[in-house]
Design a protein around this motif. Structure first.
Motif, PDB file in Angstrom:
ATOM      1  N   GLY A   1       0.837  -1.192   0.000  1.00 13.93           N
ATOM      2  CA  GLY A   1       0.000   0.000   0.000  1.00 13.93           C
ATOM      3  C   GLY A   1       0.871   1.241   0.000  1.00 13.93           C
ATOM      4  O   GLY A   1       1.975   1.231   0.543  1.00 13.93           O
ATOM      5  N   VAL A   2       0.364   2.303  -0.614  1.00 13.41           N
ATOM      6  CA  VAL A   2       1.132   3.538  -0.700  1.00 13.41           C
ATOM      7  C   VAL A   2       0.181   4.733  -0.646  1.00 13.41           C
ATOM      8  O   VAL A   2      -0.948   4.668  -1.145  1.00 13.41           O
ATOM      9  CB  VAL A   2       2.017   3.553  -1.975  1.00 13.41           C
ATOM     10  CG1 VAL A   2       1.190   3.519  -3.228  1.00 13.41           C
ATOM     11  CG2 VAL A   2       2.990   4.705  -1.998  1.00 13.41           C
ATOM     12  N   HIS A   3       0.639   5.794  -0.003  1.00 13.01           N
ATOM     13  CA  HIS A   3      -0.139   7.030   0.059  1.00 13.01           C
ATOM     14  C   HIS A   3      -0.184   7.643  -1.340  1.00 13.01           C
ATOM     15  O   HIS A   3       0.838   7.677  -2.033  1.00 13.01           O
ATOM     16  CB  HIS A   3       0.519   7.996   1.045  1.00 13.01           C
ATOM     17  CG  HIS A   3      -0.272   9.227   1.295  1.00 13.01           C
ATOM     18  ND1 HIS A   3      -0.262  10.300   0.444  1.00 13.01           N
ATOM     19  CD2 HIS A   3      -1.124   9.548   2.303  1.00 13.01           C
ATOM     20  CE1 HIS A   3      -1.058  11.238   0.907  1.00 13.01           C
ATOM     21  NE2 HIS A   3      -1.600  10.806   2.050  1.00 13.01           N
ATOM     22  N   PRO A   4      -1.336   8.125  -1.799  1.00 14.45           N
ATOM     23  CA  PRO A   4      -1.443   8.659  -3.164  1.00 14.45           C
ATOM     24  C   PRO A   4      -0.566   9.880  -3.434  1.00 14.45           C
ATOM     25  O   PRO A   4      -0.247  10.173  -4.583  1.00 14.45           O
ATOM     26  CB  PRO A   4      -2.924   9.008  -3.307  1.00 14.45           C
ATOM     27  CG  PRO A   4      -3.463   9.060  -1.923  1.00 14.45           C
ATOM     28  CD  PRO A   4      -2.602   8.176  -1.079  1.00 14.45           C
TER      29      PRO A   4
ATOM     30  N   VAL B   1      -1.585  -0.833  -9.841  1.00  8.62           N
ATOM     31  CA  VAL B   1      -2.682  -0.505  -8.928  1.00  8.62           C
ATOM     32  C   VAL B   1      -3.811  -1.505  -9.154  1.00  8.62           C
ATOM     33  O   VAL B   1      -4.252  -1.717 -10.279  1.00  8.62           O
ATOM     34  CB  VAL B   1      -3.191   0.934  -9.157  1.00  8.62           C
ATOM     35  CG1 VAL B   1      -4.411   1.219  -8.289  1.00  8.62           C
ATOM     36  CG2 VAL B   1      -2.076   1.947  -8.898  1.00  8.62           C
ATOM     37  N   TYR B   2      -4.270  -2.133  -8.078  1.00 12.89           N
ATOM     38  CA  TYR B   2      -5.407  -3.032  -8.195  1.00 12.89           C
ATOM     39  C   TYR B   2      -6.590  -2.593  -7.336  1.00 12.89           C
ATOM     40  O   TYR B   2      -7.701  -3.095  -7.500  1.00 12.89           O
ATOM     41  CB  TYR B   2      -5.013  -4.483  -7.878  1.00 12.89           C
ATOM     42  CG  TYR B   2      -4.808  -4.788  -6.416  1.00 12.89           C
ATOM     43  CD1 TYR B   2      -5.834  -5.330  -5.642  1.00 12.89           C
ATOM     44  CD2 TYR B   2      -3.585  -4.559  -5.805  1.00 12.89           C
ATOM     45  CE1 TYR B   2      -5.645  -5.620  -4.303  1.00 12.89           C
ATOM     46  CE2 TYR B   2      -3.388  -4.845  -4.469  1.00 12.89           C
ATOM     47  CZ  TYR B   2      -4.407  -5.373  -3.731  1.00 12.89           C
ATOM     48  OH  TYR B   2      -4.230  -5.662  -2.404  1.00 12.89           O
ATOM     49  N   LYS B   3      -6.350  -1.617  -6.431  1.00 10.00           N
ATOM     50  CA  LYS B   3      -7.447  -1.158  -5.581  1.00 10.00           C
ATOM     51  C   LYS B   3      -7.075   0.193  -4.976  1.00 10.00           C
ATOM     52  O   LYS B   3      -5.920   0.444  -4.674  1.00 10.00           O
ATOM     53  CB  LYS B   3      -7.683  -2.199  -4.473  1.00 10.00           C
ATOM     54  CG  LYS B   3      -8.702  -1.818  -3.442  1.00 10.00           C
ATOM     55  CD  LYS B   3      -9.027  -2.956  -2.484  1.00 10.00           C
ATOM     56  CE  LYS B   3      -7.904  -3.307  -1.559  1.00 10.00           C
ATOM     57  NZ  LYS B   3      -8.268  -4.290  -0.513  1.00 10.00           N
ATOM     58  N   ILE B   4      -8.075   1.036  -4.825  1.00  5.57           N
ATOM     59  CA  ILE B   4      -7.913   2.290  -4.094  1.00  5.57           C
ATOM     60  C   ILE B   4      -8.978   2.296  -3.001  1.00  5.57           C
ATOM     61  O   ILE B   4     -10.163   2.148  -3.293  1.00  5.57           O
ATOM     62  CB  ILE B   4      -8.072   3.518  -5.014  1.00  5.57           C
ATOM     63  CG1 ILE B   4      -6.991   3.512  -6.087  1.00  5.57           C
ATOM     64  CG2 ILE B   4      -8.040   4.814  -4.190  1.00  5.57           C
ATOM     65  CD1 ILE B   4      -7.128   4.590  -7.136  1.00  5.57           C
ATOM     66  N   LYS B   5      -8.536   2.417  -1.765  1.00  7.57           N
ATOM     67  CA  LYS B   5      -9.472   2.415  -0.644  1.00  7.57           C
ATOM     68  C   LYS B   5      -9.660   3.854  -0.180  1.00  7.57           C
ATOM     69  O   LYS B   5      -8.758   4.459   0.394  1.00  7.57           O
ATOM     70  CB  LYS B   5      -8.948   1.534   0.486  1.00  7.57           C
ATOM     71  CG  LYS B   5      -9.978   1.276   1.546  1.00  7.57           C
ATOM     72  CD  LYS B   5      -9.544   0.166   2.470  1.00  7.57           C
ATOM     73  CE  LYS B   5     -10.645  -0.099   3.470  1.00  7.57           C
ATOM     74  NZ  LYS B   5     -10.305  -1.167   4.388  1.00  7.57           N
ATOM     75  N   LYS B   6     -10.837   4.388  -0.446  1.00  4.02           N
ATOM     76  CA  LYS B   6     -11.146   5.772  -0.074  1.00  4.02           C
ATOM     77  C   LYS B   6     -11.312   5.890   1.432  1.00  4.02           C
ATOM     78  O   LYS B   6     -11.816   4.988   2.090  1.00  4.02           O
ATOM     79  CB  LYS B   6     -12.406   6.230  -0.793  1.00  4.02           C
ATOM     80  CG  LYS B   6     -12.233   6.317  -2.303  1.00  4.02           C
ATOM     81  CD  LYS B   6     -13.493   6.841  -2.970  1.00  4.02           C
ATOM     82  CE  LYS B   6     -13.387   6.798  -4.470  1.00  4.02           C
ATOM     83  NZ  LYS B   6     -12.561   7.792  -5.053  1.00  4.02           N
ATOM     84  N   GLY B   7     -10.859   7.025   1.980  1.00  5.03           N
ATOM     85  CA  GLY B   7     -11.006   7.284   3.411  1.00  5.03           C
ATOM     86  C   GLY B   7     -10.191   6.374   4.296  1.00  5.03           C
ATOM     87  O   GLY B   7     -10.520   6.183   5.468  1.00  5.03           O
TER      88      GLY B   7
ATOM     89  N   PHE C   1      -3.425   0.534  -3.354  1.00  8.53           N
ATOM     90  CA  PHE C   1      -2.889  -0.807  -3.183  1.00  8.53           C
ATOM     91  C   PHE C   1      -2.369  -1.290  -4.528  1.00  8.53           C
ATOM     92  O   PHE C   1      -3.041  -1.173  -5.547  1.00  8.53           O
ATOM     93  CB  PHE C   1      -3.945  -1.772  -2.629  1.00  8.53           C
ATOM     94  CG  PHE C   1      -4.298  -1.464  -1.209  1.00  8.53           C
ATOM     95  CD1 PHE C   1      -3.597  -2.070  -0.166  1.00  8.53           C
ATOM     96  CD2 PHE C   1      -5.295  -0.557  -0.899  1.00  8.53           C
ATOM     97  CE1 PHE C   1      -3.907  -1.762   1.153  1.00  8.53           C
ATOM     98  CE2 PHE C   1      -5.600  -0.248   0.418  1.00  8.53           C
ATOM     99  CZ  PHE C   1      -4.903  -0.860   1.443  1.00  8.53           C
ATOM    100  N   MET C   2      -1.132  -1.824  -4.506  1.00 12.35           N
ATOM    101  CA  MET C   2      -0.482  -2.280  -5.718  1.00 12.35           C
ATOM    102  C   MET C   2      -0.065  -3.735  -5.537  1.00 12.35           C
ATOM    103  O   MET C   2       0.102  -4.204  -4.408  1.00 12.35           O
ATOM    104  CB  MET C   2       0.755  -1.416  -6.022  1.00 12.35           C
ATOM    105  CG  MET C   2       0.451   0.064  -6.160  1.00 12.35           C
ATOM    106  SD  MET C   2       1.928   1.079  -6.427  1.00 12.35           S
ATOM    107  CE  MET C   2       2.121   0.875  -8.203  1.00 12.35           C
TER     108      MET C   2
END
Length: 142
Positions: free
Chosen positions: A104-107, A123-129, A139-140
């Motif tokens: 995981g990495v901060h955008p 990138v396979y997922k972005i978790k908002k909030g 998430f990569m």
């Protein structure tokens, strides 16, 4: 440069690497970082240190097939330390039988995103909030 498995005696060193990476500020955060590393070691997270002439330059941590942290002292950025740590941890995970690695990495961490993309992570997922600030987490995987 050699890479060694970290133990409890390396907790302060790992925390100082995090502080010296340019992302932590202040002594309160250093104390919190020491507590974080200690808890993660107890949970079975593996930490590995990159050392040269007895000086710790950076570290990487792994839990199952997830890279939890990769951090390099700021003065050693763009000098191959992060790449050597990633080569090591990818090989270590492969020897453990993992076919896929995630992280995981901060955008806002454009340098890290570029670094991971060059290493064929996507990138396979972005978790908002995700963060307490309301910011998302990327998430990569590879």
């Amino acid at each position: 440069m050699k890479i060694i498995k970290a133990t409890k005696k390396d907790i302060k060193d790992i925390s100082e690497i995090e502080r010296d990476s340019g992302y932590l500020l202040g002594s309160k955060q250093l104390v919190e970082e020491i507590n974080r590393v200690e808890k993660e070691l107890k949970k079975g997270v593996e930490f590995f240190l990159a050392k040269e002439n007895k000086k710790s330059l950076g570290y990487v941590s792994l839990k199952d097939n997830e890279i939890w942290y990769l951090s390099v002292r700021k003065k050693f950025h763009s000098k191959g330390v992060g790449s050597k740590l990633m080569n090591f941890i990818e090989g270590h995970a492969k020897r453990k039988g993992f076919k896929e690695l995630i992280l995981g990495v901060h955008p806002g961490n454009f340098n890290a995103i570029t670094f991971y993309t060059k290493r064929r992570y996507f990138v396979y997922k972005i978790k908002k909030g995700y963060y307490s600030t309301g910011e998302s987490k990327i998430f990569m995987k590879k």
